[in-house]
Design a protein around this motif. Structure first.
Motif, mmCIF file in Angstrom:
data_model
loop_
_atom_site.group_PDB
_atom_site.id
_atom_site.type_symbol
_atom_site.label_atom_id
_atom_site.label_comp_id
_atom_site.label_asym_id
_atom_site.label_seq_id
_atom_site.Cartn_x
_atom_site.Cartn_y
_atom_site.Cartn_z
ATOM 1 N N TRP A 24 -34.242 -64.694 15.102
ATOM 2 C CA TRP A 24 -32.949 -64.088 14.816
ATOM 3 C C TRP A 24 -32.552 -63.017 15.811
ATOM 4 C CZ3 TRP A 24 -35.172 -63.257 9.361
ATOM 5 C CH2 TRP A 24 -35.329 -64.497 8.718
ATOM 6 N N ASP A 25 -33.464 -62.120 16.160
ATOM 7 C CA ASP A 25 -33.100 -61.068 17.117
ATOM 8 C C ASP A 25 -32.616 -61.686 18.425
ATOM 9 O OD1 ASP A 25 -33.686 -59.058 15.323
ATOM 10 O OD2 ASP A 25 -35.609 -58.533 16.240
ATOM 11 N N ARG A 26 -33.318 -62.698 18.877
ATOM 12 C CA ARG A 26 -32.976 -63.351 20.150
ATOM 13 C C ARG A 26 -31.730 -64.222 20.028
ATOM 14 N NH1 ARG A 26 -34.325 -68.299 21.883
ATOM 15 N NH2 ARG A 26 -35.830 -68.596 20.203
ATOM 16 N N ARG A 27 -31.657 -65.001 18.969
ATOM 17 C CA ARG A 27 -30.588 -65.993 18.850
ATOM 18 C C ARG A 27 -29.241 -65.395 18.431
ATOM 19 N NH1 ARG A 27 -31.815 -71.163 17.394
ATOM 20 N NH2 ARG A 27 -29.688 -71.561 18.023
ATOM 21 N N MET A 31 -23.565 -62.224 19.959
ATOM 22 C CA MET A 31 -22.561 -63.033 19.269
ATOM 23 C C MET A 31 -21.186 -62.387 19.421
ATOM 24 S SD MET A 31 -22.161 -64.092 15.241
ATOM 25 C CE MET A 31 -23.909 -64.259 15.080
ATOM 26 N N THR A 32 -20.201 -63.200 19.722
ATOM 27 C CA THR A 32 -18.843 -62.698 19.896
ATOM 28 C C THR A 32 -18.071 -62.765 18.580
ATOM 29 O OG1 THR A 32 -17.911 -64.861 20.439
ATOM 30 C CG2 THR A 32 -18.827 -63.550 22.277
ATOM 31 N N ASP A 33 -16.969 -62.044 18.526
ATOM 32 C CA ASP A 33 -16.109 -62.103 17.341
ATOM 33 C C ASP A 33 -15.538 -63.508 17.170
ATOM 34 O OD1 ASP A 33 -16.650 -59.428 17.028
ATOM 35 O OD2 ASP A 33 -14.683 -58.746 17.740
ATOM 36 N N GLU A 34 -15.263 -64.179 18.271
ATOM 37 C CA GLU A 34 -14.737 -65.546 18.195
ATOM 38 C C GLU A 34 -15.755 -66.463 17.517
ATOM 39 O OE1 GLU A 34 -13.124 -68.997 21.176
ATOM 40 O OE2 GLU A 34 -12.751 -66.915 21.741
ATOM 41 N N GLY A 115 -15.669 -56.549 10.123
ATOM 42 C CA GLY A 115 -14.566 -57.204 10.819
ATOM 43 C C GLY A 115 -14.922 -57.645 12.225
ATOM 44 N N THR A 116 -16.167 -57.369 12.645
ATOM 45 C CA THR A 116 -16.630 -57.799 13.966
ATOM 46 C C THR A 116 -18.055 -58.330 13.851
ATOM 47 O OG1 THR A 116 -17.635 -55.688 14.602
ATOM 48 C CG2 THR A 116 -15.265 -55.972 15.100
ATOM 49 N N ALA A 117 -18.424 -59.158 14.818
ATOM 50 C CA ALA A 117 -19.794 -59.677 14.853
ATOM 51 C C ALA A 117 -20.793 -58.543 15.033
ATOM 52 C CB ALA A 117 -19.922 -60.691 15.990
ATOM 53 N N GLU A 118 -20.478 -57.597 15.893
ATOM 54 C CA GLU A 118 -21.382 -56.478 16.136
ATOM 55 C C GLU A 118 -21.638 -55.681 14.857
ATOM 56 O OE1 GLU A 118 -21.866 -52.623 19.120
ATOM 57 O OE2 GLU A 118 -19.973 -53.743 19.115
ATOM 58 N N LEU A 179 -24.806 -72.965 13.683
ATOM 59 C CA LEU A 179 -23.366 -72.851 13.907
ATOM 60 C C LEU A 179 -23.067 -72.207 15.258
ATOM 61 C CD1 LEU A 179 -21.959 -71.888 10.414
ATOM 62 C CD2 LEU A 179 -21.486 -73.942 11.739
ATOM 63 N N ARG A 180 -23.872 -71.258 15.639
ATOM 64 C CA ARG A 180 -23.686 -70.639 16.948
ATOM 65 C C ARG A 180 -23.929 -71.672 18.047
ATOM 66 N NH1 ARG A 180 -26.147 -65.527 20.000
ATOM 67 N NH2 ARG A 180 -24.241 -65.113 21.162
ATOM 68 N N ASP A 181 -24.960 -72.489 17.913
ATOM 69 C CA ASP A 181 -25.208 -73.568 18.874
ATOM 70 C C ASP A 181 -24.031 -74.541 18.920
ATOM 71 O OD1 ASP A 181 -27.725 -72.561 19.458
ATOM 72 O OD2 ASP A 181 -28.792 -74.014 18.206
ATOM 73 N N LEU A 182 -23.533 -74.915 17.751
ATOM 74 C CA LEU A 182 -22.395 -75.834 17.691
ATOM 75 C C LEU A 182 -21.177 -75.239 18.380
ATOM 76 C CD1 LEU A 182 -21.238 -78.512 16.644
ATOM 77 C CD2 LEU A 182 -20.674 -77.322 14.513
#
Length: 191
Positions: A24-27, A31-34, A115-118, A179-182
């Motif tokens: 998880w930390d690596r993957r 991550m972007t908001d998009e 409201g953001t990925a971060e 989902l991030r991979d997709l």
């Protein structure tokens, strides 16, 4: 005859700390908001700015709400990374941290969703740290204590709850990684 004793307390903690460090930390880093809000299908449940969702139930106390319905439709709507992280942060971790480890009360209705990925990843890490610290504080003996009225099966041992939360974390955060991979393979993998 040789017998080995198993430190179940250590193993339960190690299962999640391993997944966190190795996956998880690596993957999830970067991550972007998009990506966070992306849906590969129309009508997905997500997290939305307050007042913009069309879901039957919109939980949340802040500027963003999470989609729900009771009863849940069959089939259940697809859920975005944002929704899945919201579920893990609040329903899997924060509510249990409040019920068992003295954290502030938390529910789908009272939570201030990211409201953001971060911000979502920061909430995830805060709640995961609180959970892991709480489980660590139980020790081997604490795993045998009943979970009490905060859970649907109050007579179940804390070990049963820890196993359930481990399963939920591995399940849902694997979905987030997929989902991030997709997203990356659908929208072009960055060079």
């Amino acid at each position: 005859m040789h017998t080995n004793s198993v430190d179940y307390h250590h193993e339960l903690l190690e299962q999640i700390t391993f997944h966190r460090a190795a996956l998880w930390d690596r993957r999830l880093t970067g991550m972007t908001d998009e990506e966070y809000f992306w849906s590969p299908v129309p009508g997905a449940w997500s997290i939305h700015p307050r007042g913009t969702s069309t879901a039957p139930i919109q939980g949340g106390a802040g500027d963003f709400t999470i989609d729900f319905a009771f009863p849940e439709p069959d089939p259940a709507p697809f859920t975005t990374i944002a929704w899945r992280l919201g579920h893990v942060i609040v329903g899997v971790l924060a509510a249990r941290n409040a019920a068992h480890f003295g954290a502030p009360p938390a529910s789908y209705e009272s939570w201030e969703y990211a409201g953001t990925a971060e911000e979502a990843l920061a909430q995830l890490n805060t709640q995961l740290d609180t959970w892991l610290d709480g489980v660590a504080s139980l020790g081997q003996e604490g795993l045998a204590v009943p979970v009490g009225e905060a859970e649907p099966y109050p007579e179940a041992a804390m070990a049963v709850l820890v196993l359930h939360i481990n399963r939920e974390l591995i399940h849902h955060l694997s979905e987030v990684c997929l989902l991030r991979d997709l997203y990356l393979h659908t929208n072009g993998v960055p060079a």
